[in-house]
Design a protein around this motif. Structure first.
Motif, short mmCIF file in Angstrom:
data_model
loop_
_atom_site.label_atom_id
_atom_site.label_comp_id
_atom_site.label_asym_id
_atom_site.label_seq_id
_atom_site.Cartn_x
_atom_site.Cartn_y
_atom_site.Cartn_z
N TYR A 258 0.88 -1.03 0.20
CA TYR A 258 0.05 0.13 0.16
C TYR A 258 1.24 1.60 -0.18
O TYR A 258 1.51 1.15 0.78
N GLY A 259 0.42 2.20 -0.93
CA GLY A 259 0.97 3.24 -1.41
C GLY A 259 0.14 5.05 -0.37
O GLY A 259 -0.87 4.51 -1.09
N SER A 260 0.46 5.53 0.63
CA SER A 260 -0.63 6.84 0.88
C SER A 260 0.28 7.84 0.71
O SER A 260 1.21 8.26 1.64
N ASP A 261 0.00 9.40 0.62
CA ASP A 261 0.64 10.59 1.09
C ASP A 261 -0.75 11.80 0.88
O ASP A 261 -2.24 11.09 0.35
N LEU A 282 -1.00 -4.49 -8.21
CA LEU A 282 -0.20 -4.59 -7.10
C LEU A 282 0.04 -4.09 -6.24
O LEU A 282 -0.05 -5.01 -5.00
N VAL A 283 -0.29 -2.83 -6.64
CA VAL A 283 -0.29 -1.71 -5.31
C VAL A 283 -1.37 -1.21 -5.11
O VAL A 283 -1.84 -0.91 -6.46
N GLN A 284 -2.37 -1.12 -4.01
CA GLN A 284 -3.09 -0.03 -3.34
C GLN A 284 -2.01 1.60 -3.26
O GLN A 284 -1.95 1.27 -2.15
N TRP A 285 -2.86 2.54 -3.86
CA TRP A 285 -2.79 3.50 -3.55
C TRP A 285 -3.59 4.45 -2.37
O TRP A 285 -5.11 4.44 -3.11
N LYS A 286 -3.85 5.66 -2.32
CA LYS A 286 -4.83 5.91 -1.71
C LYS A 286 -4.51 7.47 -1.03
O LYS A 286 -2.99 7.71 -0.48
N GLN A 287 -5.10 8.00 -1.29
CA GLN A 287 -4.54 10.09 -0.55
C GLN A 287 -5.72 9.56 0.56
O GLN A 287 -5.87 9.90 1.19
#
Length: 378
Positions: A258-261, A282-287
């Motif tokens: 998971y990647g968030s910013d 493959l990667v789940q992104w979230k603000q």
């Protein structure tokens, strides 16, 4: 030409041991570690395999020769004595770069010029050319490095630096190099069946590198290298290395990355980069604000490169972020947390002393990698 060559995998300061470990994992056991480089003997296959597989090295150089030189005559004769015709064809292009440190011959432009002249003389002699060399063919980038009057002459097999994986279609103000991101992941003991989070993902480099590691995808799989064009390396070597990389990739390996910013623009860039890397699903992104982190998982890994307050963001603002982060992550004692920052007060702000610290350089910024190992449940 002999079957074995001496290769030099160059490394950023602090990453030499990580690069050496990768070299040994590829099967090249006798790797010697020096400042900024790892030196090893290998067959020609290693030129292709190392360029494809080394995640944390800057580039792979082929050692042509070493000798002492205190005068320009010695530099000229030492260079000319090397077997250049074995490496550079008649039409080969060969730009020369140089560097000099604590050497009698300190003028880098003069050294480059002498080395170039010596190679031209040798090739004209060997190929029976009276006038000039055309240099219209494939590029063989030469470096002459002088250190305390010892000359090391290498050929760059990589071309563009190995951090250029080919997936970065966008980036933020202070992007993390892909090679350093891969090292941050490799310096953890993350296993592919455990959740992996980056709470300050920026353009997505750390989660993308984690996904490549997780599925054992060769980082150089989607790019080209200078040495692919060289006539003295059989093209079948590259075909074989690519085939091996394809066979070893585990595309079916499920991953929880998971990647968030906080910045929605960066999340869009990260998503585009992941898509370009072939890792769209493959990667789940979230603000998200890092302080809003929440997970129901008992164990997991957080690997992040938050703002330092040097290039982006105000120092006080950044210190407040570290304090909030420490308060939130206190509720996850079984999780392992790895934070890279240049802020020397990080532990005090985070509210916990690191299990381990490692000095690393992010570009030219001196940083510490704070490692907090998850507490095992009783």
């Amino acid at each position: 030409m002999k079957n074995t060559v001496t290769l030099i995998a160059t490394a950023a300061m602090g990453l030499e041991a990580v690069v050496a470990n990768e070299v040994r994992q590829l099967g090249y056991k006798d790797a010697t570690v020096e400042n900024g480089k790892v030196i090893f003997e290998a067959d020609h296959d290693a030129i292709a395999r190392c360029n494809l597989w080394l995640r944390t090295a800057d580039r792979v150089k082929l050692l042509i020769g070493e000798f002492e030189a205190r005068t320009y005559d010695e530099l000229f004769e030492g260079t000319k004595a090397l077997p250049w015709e074995q490496y550079i064809p008649e039409d080969g292009k060969f730009p020369v770069t140089g560097k000099s440190h604590k050497s009698t011959l300190y003028s880098v432009p003069d050294c480059q010029s002498i080395v170039k002249k010596a190679i031209v003389e040798k090739l004209k002699q060997k190929y029976g050319i009276a006038n000039w060399l055309e240099e219209s063919g494939s590029e063989h980038k030469i470096e002459a490095a002088l250190l305390k009057d010892k000359v090391t002459i290498t050929l760059d097999t990589s071309g563009a630096g190995l951090h250029k994986r080919g997936y970065r279609v966008g980036q933020g103000d202070a992007p993390l190099k892909e090679t350093l991101a891969a090292a941050l992941v490799q310096l953890t003991n993350w296993r592919v069946d455990e959740p992996f989070f980056d709470l300050f993902c920026g353009s997505g480099t750390i989660p993308i590198e984690a996904a490549l590691i997780g599925q054992n995808i060769a980082p150089g799989f989607n790019r080209s290298f200078s040495a692919e064009e060289w006539t003295f390396i059989n093209s079948s070597i590259w075909d074989k290395a690519l085939e091996e990389a394809e066979d070893l990739a585990n595309y079916d390996q499920p991953l929880a990355i998971y990647g968030s910013d906080l910045d929605p623009k960066m999340i869009n860039i990260a998503r585009d980069n992941a898509m370009e890397a072939g890792l769209a699903d493959l990667v789940q992104w979230k603000q998200m604000n890092a302080a809003d982190f929440h997970s129901k998982e008992d164990v997991g890994y957080i690997v992040s490169n938050p703002p330092y307050g040097e290039r982006i963001g105000d120092k006080k603002e950044v210190e407040a972020i570290y304090q909030k982060l420490g308060a939130v992550l206190k509720d996850y004692p079984a999780w392992s947390k790895y934070i890279l920052t240049a802020n020397e007060n990080f532990e005090a702000l985070f509210g916990q002393k690191a299990s381990k610290k490692r000095k690393l350089f992010n570009a030219f910024i001196k940083t510490d990698y704070y490692q907090y190992f998850g507490k095992k449940s009783k």
